[in-house]
Design a protein around this motif. Structure first.
Motif, short mmCIF file in Angstrom:
data_model
loop_
_atom_site.label_atom_id
_atom_site.label_comp_id
_atom_site.label_asym_id
_atom_site.label_seq_id
_atom_site.Cartn_x
_atom_site.Cartn_y
_atom_site.Cartn_z
N GLY A 41 0.83 -1.19 0.00
CA GLY A 41 0.00 0.00 0.00
C GLY A 41 0.87 1.25 0.00
N SER A 42 0.29 2.39 0.38
CA SER A 42 1.00 3.68 0.31
C SER A 42 1.53 4.15 1.67
CB SER A 42 0.05 4.74 -0.24
OG SER A 42 -1.12 4.78 0.58
N THR A 43 0.88 3.75 2.78
CA THR A 43 1.24 4.29 4.09
C THR A 43 2.71 4.06 4.46
OG1 THR A 43 -1.03 3.99 4.83
CG2 THR A 43 0.63 4.27 6.55
N PRO A 44 3.31 2.88 4.20
CA PRO A 44 4.70 2.66 4.68
C PRO A 44 5.78 3.35 3.85
CG PRO A 44 3.85 0.68 3.60
CD PRO A 44 2.73 1.67 3.62
N ASP A 70 2.36 -9.24 1.28
CA ASP A 70 1.42 -9.56 0.20
C ASP A 70 1.83 -8.86 -1.08
OD1 ASP A 70 -1.27 -7.21 0.14
OD2 ASP A 70 0.67 -6.94 1.13
N ARG A 72 0.24 -7.70 -5.25
CA ARG A 72 -0.82 -7.66 -6.26
C ARG A 72 -0.38 -8.50 -7.45
NH1 ARG A 72 -1.15 -1.80 -4.94
NH2 ARG A 72 -1.92 -1.78 -2.82
N ASN A 82 3.74 -3.77 -4.86
CA ASN A 82 4.28 -3.48 -3.53
C ASN A 82 5.81 -3.59 -3.55
OD1 ASN A 82 1.81 -2.99 -2.34
ND2 ASN A 82 1.52 -5.13 -1.75
N GLY A 138 -0.52 -2.95 7.08
CA GLY A 138 -1.42 -1.81 6.98
C GLY A 138 -2.82 -2.31 7.22
N ILE A 139 -3.77 -1.39 7.16
CA ILE A 139 -5.18 -1.79 7.27
C ILE A 139 -5.95 -1.01 6.21
CG2 ILE A 139 -5.60 -0.06 9.08
CD1 ILE A 139 -7.67 -1.84 10.30
N GLY A 140 -6.90 -1.68 5.57
CA GLY A 140 -7.73 -1.02 4.57
C GLY A 140 -8.96 -0.43 5.23
N HIS A 144 -9.36 -4.91 5.96
CA HIS A 144 -8.43 -5.95 5.47
C HIS A 144 -7.01 -5.61 5.90
CE1 HIS A 144 -7.43 -3.29 1.94
NE2 HIS A 144 -6.26 -3.88 2.08
N THR A 145 -6.14 -6.64 5.93
CA THR A 145 -4.72 -6.43 6.16
C THR A 145 -3.94 -7.39 5.29
OG1 THR A 145 -2.99 -6.14 7.82
CG2 THR A 145 -4.48 -8.02 8.13
N ARG A 174 -5.05 -11.88 -5.27
CA ARG A 174 -3.84 -11.39 -4.59
C ARG A 174 -3.02 -12.58 -4.08
NH1 ARG A 174 -3.92 -6.17 -2.13
NH2 ARG A 174 -4.93 -4.68 -3.51
N LYS A 197 -9.32 5.64 7.67
CA LYS A 197 -9.15 4.37 8.38
C LYS A 197 -9.81 4.40 9.77
CE LYS A 197 -6.56 3.09 5.00
NZ LYS A 197 -5.09 2.98 5.03
C1 6PG Z 1 -1.87 -3.89 -0.26
C2 6PG Z 1 -1.57 -3.91 1.19
C3 6PG Z 1 -2.79 -3.60 2.01
C4 6PG Z 1 -2.55 -2.20 2.55
C5 6PG Z 1 -3.86 -1.52 2.90
C6 6PG Z 1 -3.63 -0.08 3.26
O1 6PG Z 1 -1.18 -4.54 -1.03
O2 6PG Z 1 -2.79 -3.16 -0.64
O3 6PG Z 1 -0.75 -4.77 1.66
O4 6PG Z 1 -3.06 -4.48 3.02
O5 6PG Z 1 -1.70 -2.27 3.66
O6 6PG Z 1 -4.70 -1.61 1.79
O7 6PG Z 1 -3.20 0.58 2.12
P1 6PG Z 1 -2.78 2.12 2.17
O8 6PG Z 1 -1.59 2.21 3.03
O9 6PG Z 1 -2.48 2.46 0.75
O10 6PG Z 1 -3.96 2.89 2.74
#
Ligand code: 6PG
Length: 242
Positions: A41-44, A70, A72, A82, A138-140, A144-145, A174, A197
């Protein structure tokens, strides 16, 4: 369970980079290596950029072994990858001991099997799940995580270390570490930022919805569980802050 609330996304990223660096030093001192699964995702991304800059000389990168939580179903140079995010933010800038990419370019079942073999080769195939020193997640906004989405098949996988996971609402499949591997970690750090979130975080930390509806609830590690969140994401969790 530890819950830390930071003023903003930048302070969260700095704390997450410090957390990574300190755990790396401890693990390398005690066992000669640090095994970490990066979040997608984008947060990290900001955290990884800080590790590549402010922490470039702090961490003994040669003994850091990088895995992914994980991926895509896209090639490693795709903008949705990722692996690409982590490579551009961190891995292109430091020389780590080993990088274990989840091959999003392969058919997902094949990629999951290949990743399981790689995990077994690295951690040893006999016996229990691998014990990562740190798994970042992260968390969606749906709770989801990794790629463990609400009411999807991979939530029930207990005999594999990595699995493909069809996600109908995203019309994709995924690849993800499974819950037994995630919950075997010595430490898990959730990085959560933004108003979007807040509702999911409240449900996960305080709500009584079914865990399959908010899979982050299923993350109950044998080791430490750290929630590192910014104030926007924490805007609805008053109870947990008391
Ligand atoms: C992914 C992630 C997913 C991500 C959350 C948060 O591949 O999408 O592993 O679990 O951590 O969707 O995503 P954001 O940080 O972009 O909000």
């Amino acid at each position: 369970m530890n819950l830390q609330v930071f003023e903003d996304k930048q302070q969260l990223a700095e704390a997450a980079a410090r957390d990574f660096s300190e755990r790396a030093s401890e693990a390398i001192e005690s066992s000669g290596r640090f095994t970490v699964a990066l979040a997608g995702g984008s947060t990290p991304e900001t955290t990884y950029k800080l590790l590549a800059s402010e922490y470039a000389d702090e961490v003994d990168w040669g003994n850091v072994h990088v895995f992914f939580g994980d991926e895509r179903s896209v090639p490693p140079d795709d903008e949705d990858s990722n692996y690409r995010m982590a490579r551009e933010a961190l891995l292109d800038h430091v020389s780590v001991g080993s990088v274990h990419q989840m091959k999003g370019e392969l058919p997902p079942d094949e990629a999951a099997m290949q990743y399981e073999e790689e995990l077994r080769e690295f951690f040893g195939s006999l016996g229990n799940e691998p014990e990562f020193d740190l798994i970042q997640l992260g968390i969606g906004d749906d709770g989801h995580t990794a790629s463990l989405f609400p009411n999807t098949p991979a939530l029930e996988v207990t005999d594999r270390w990595a699995a493909q996971n069809p996600v109908p609402k995203l019309e994709t499949v995924r690849i993800t570490l499974t819950l037994p591997v995630i919950n075997a970690a010595k430490a898990i750090s959730f990085l959560v930022a933004g108003e979007g979130k807040a509702e999911a975080l409240k449900e996960v930390l305080e709500g009584d919805a079914e865990p399959y509806d908010y899979p982050s609830k299923l993350v109950q590690p044998a080791g430490e569980l750290n929630w590192m969140v910014d104030q926007s994401a924490a805007s609805q969790i008053a109870e947990s802050l008391d």
